[in-house]
Design a protein around this motif. Structure first.
Motif, PDB file in Angstrom:
ATOM      1  N   ILE A  62      -6.680   5.161   0.380  1.00 24.15           N
ATOM      2  CA  ILE A  62      -7.443   4.179   1.154  1.00 24.15           C
ATOM      3  C   ILE A  62      -8.046   4.880   2.370  1.00 24.15           C
ATOM      4  N   ASP A  63      -9.360   5.086   2.344  1.00 24.90           N
ATOM      5  CA  ASP A  63     -10.080   5.613   3.497  1.00 24.90           C
ATOM      6  C   ASP A  63     -10.911   4.509   4.141  1.00 24.90           C
ATOM      7  N   GLY A  64     -11.133   3.430   3.408  1.00 23.15           N
ATOM      8  CA  GLY A  64     -11.885   2.277   3.901  1.00 23.15           C
ATOM      9  C   GLY A  64     -10.936   1.165   4.308  1.00 23.15           C
ATOM     10  N   ARG A  65     -11.167  -0.034   3.746  1.00 26.72           N
ATOM     11  CA  ARG A  65     -10.365  -1.196   4.146  1.00 26.72           C
ATOM     12  C   ARG A  65      -9.969  -2.019   2.926  1.00 26.72           C
ATOM     13  N   VAL A  66      -8.714  -2.474   2.919  1.00 26.78           N
ATOM     14  CA  VAL A  66      -8.218  -3.378   1.883  1.00 26.78           C
ATOM     15  C   VAL A  66      -7.645  -4.603   2.582  1.00 26.78           C
ATOM     16  N   ASP A  67      -8.207  -5.774   2.273  1.00 26.15           N
ATOM     17  CA  ASP A  67      -7.678  -7.044   2.773  1.00 26.15           C
ATOM     18  C   ASP A  67      -6.920  -7.689   1.629  1.00 26.15           C
ATOM     19  N   GLY A  68      -5.699  -7.247   1.429  1.00 29.32           N
ATOM     20  CA  GLY A  68      -4.855  -7.710   0.334  1.00 29.32           C
ATOM     21  C   GLY A  68      -3.718  -6.723   0.139  1.00 29.32           C
ATOM     22  N   ASN A  69      -2.871  -7.000  -0.824  1.00 36.65           N
ATOM     23  CA  ASN A  69      -1.724  -6.138  -1.077  1.00 36.65           C
ATOM     24  C   ASN A  69      -2.148  -4.868  -1.811  1.00 36.65           C
ATOM     25  N   VAL A  70      -1.392  -3.795  -1.587  1.00 37.35           N
ATOM     26  CA  VAL A  70      -1.626  -2.516  -2.254  1.00 37.35           C
ATOM     27  C   VAL A  70      -0.374  -2.152  -3.028  1.00 37.35           C
ATOM     28  N   HIS A  71      -0.547  -1.776  -4.310  1.00 37.67           N
ATOM     29  CA  HIS A  71       0.560  -1.391  -5.179  1.00 37.67           C
ATOM     30  C   HIS A  71       0.257   0.008  -5.710  1.00 37.67           C
ATOM     31  N   ALA A  72       1.089   0.992  -5.355  1.00 40.94           N
ATOM     32  CA  ALA A  72       0.876   2.374  -5.805  1.00 40.94           C
ATOM     33  C   ALA A  72       2.081   2.821  -6.619  1.00 40.94           C
ATOM     34  N   ARG A  73       1.824   3.266  -7.856  1.00 45.34           N
ATOM     35  CA  ARG A  73       2.910   3.654  -8.759  1.00 45.34           C
ATOM     36  C   ARG A  73       3.317   5.120  -8.628  1.00 45.34           C
ATOM     37  N   ALA A  74       2.459   5.996  -8.169  1.00 48.93           N
ATOM     38  CA  ALA A  74       2.819   7.412  -8.085  1.00 48.93           C
ATOM     39  C   ALA A  74       2.662   7.941  -6.661  1.00 48.93           C
ATOM     40  N   SER A  75       1.471   7.850  -6.102  1.00 48.94           N
ATOM     41  CA  SER A  75       1.262   8.342  -4.746  1.00 48.94           C
ATOM     42  C   SER A  75       0.328   7.411  -3.989  1.00 48.94           C
ATOM     43  N   LEU A  76       0.474   7.422  -2.677  1.00 42.91           N
ATOM     44  CA  LEU A  76      -0.331   6.565  -1.806  1.00 42.91           C
ATOM     45  C   LEU A  76      -0.695   7.348  -0.562  1.00 42.91           C
ATOM     46  N   GLU A  77      -1.972   7.351  -0.236  1.00 39.30           N
ATOM     47  CA  GLU A  77      -2.447   7.992   0.984  1.00 39.30           C
ATOM     48  C   GLU A  77      -3.346   6.997   1.710  1.00 39.30           C
TER      49      GLU A  77
END
Length: 153
Positions: A62-77
């Protein structure tokens, strides 16, 4: 054997309304009014990109914007902004410009796949596949693994 890189690009100035499910990577630099699921590869919300809904993927950046939940199964940055809960099971990296407004939860891999509620009267429950012949039915946490597999087919 030649391998091709498959990726969906939502370019700047582009607006998509509705949920997206892709079986490869996706980069969003535009506006997505809905959730997005990437079953394989990288889910990238680029600088200037906005997702108004749930973002799910194996590798999420995520370099921008998320208005909601985030689900990452392996890696998250995260180098951008997330307003919503974050569920991850692999590695997580928060950059110097990361902004989080929600809960950060490390969970088992199967719980990073969001459950889809099925309405039965006034309450909502997750749909669970019937057990195979001769097996014992066990209660399991909410998951849409069967729905996810069906959507992918």
């Amino acid at each position: 054997m030649k391998t091709e890189l498959s990726i969906t690009l939502i370019s700047p100035g582009c607006t998509i309304t509705g949920d997206m499910i892709v079986d490869h990577g996706v980069s969003c630099f535009g506006l997505l009014n809905g959730g997005i699921v990437s079953t394989q590869g990288l889910l990238h919300v680029g600088a200037g990109g906005l997702v108004k809904g749930t973002a799910q993927g194996d590798h999420v950046r995520i370099d921008g914007r998320v208005d909601g939940n985030v689900h990452a199964r392996a890696s998250l940055e995260i180098n951008g902004q997330v307003t919503g809960d974050i569920l991850y099971c692999g590695t997580i990296r928060l950059g110097p410009h990361a902004t989080l407004n929600g809960a950060l939860k490390r969970v088992p891999r199967m719980l990073t796949i969001e459950a889809e509620p099925v309405s039965t009267g006034s309450e909502q429950v997750a749909e669970v596949a019937a057990p195979a012949q001769g097996s014992v039915a066990t209660e399991r946490p909410e998951s849409n693994v069967t729905e996810f597999a069906r959507a992918k087919a």
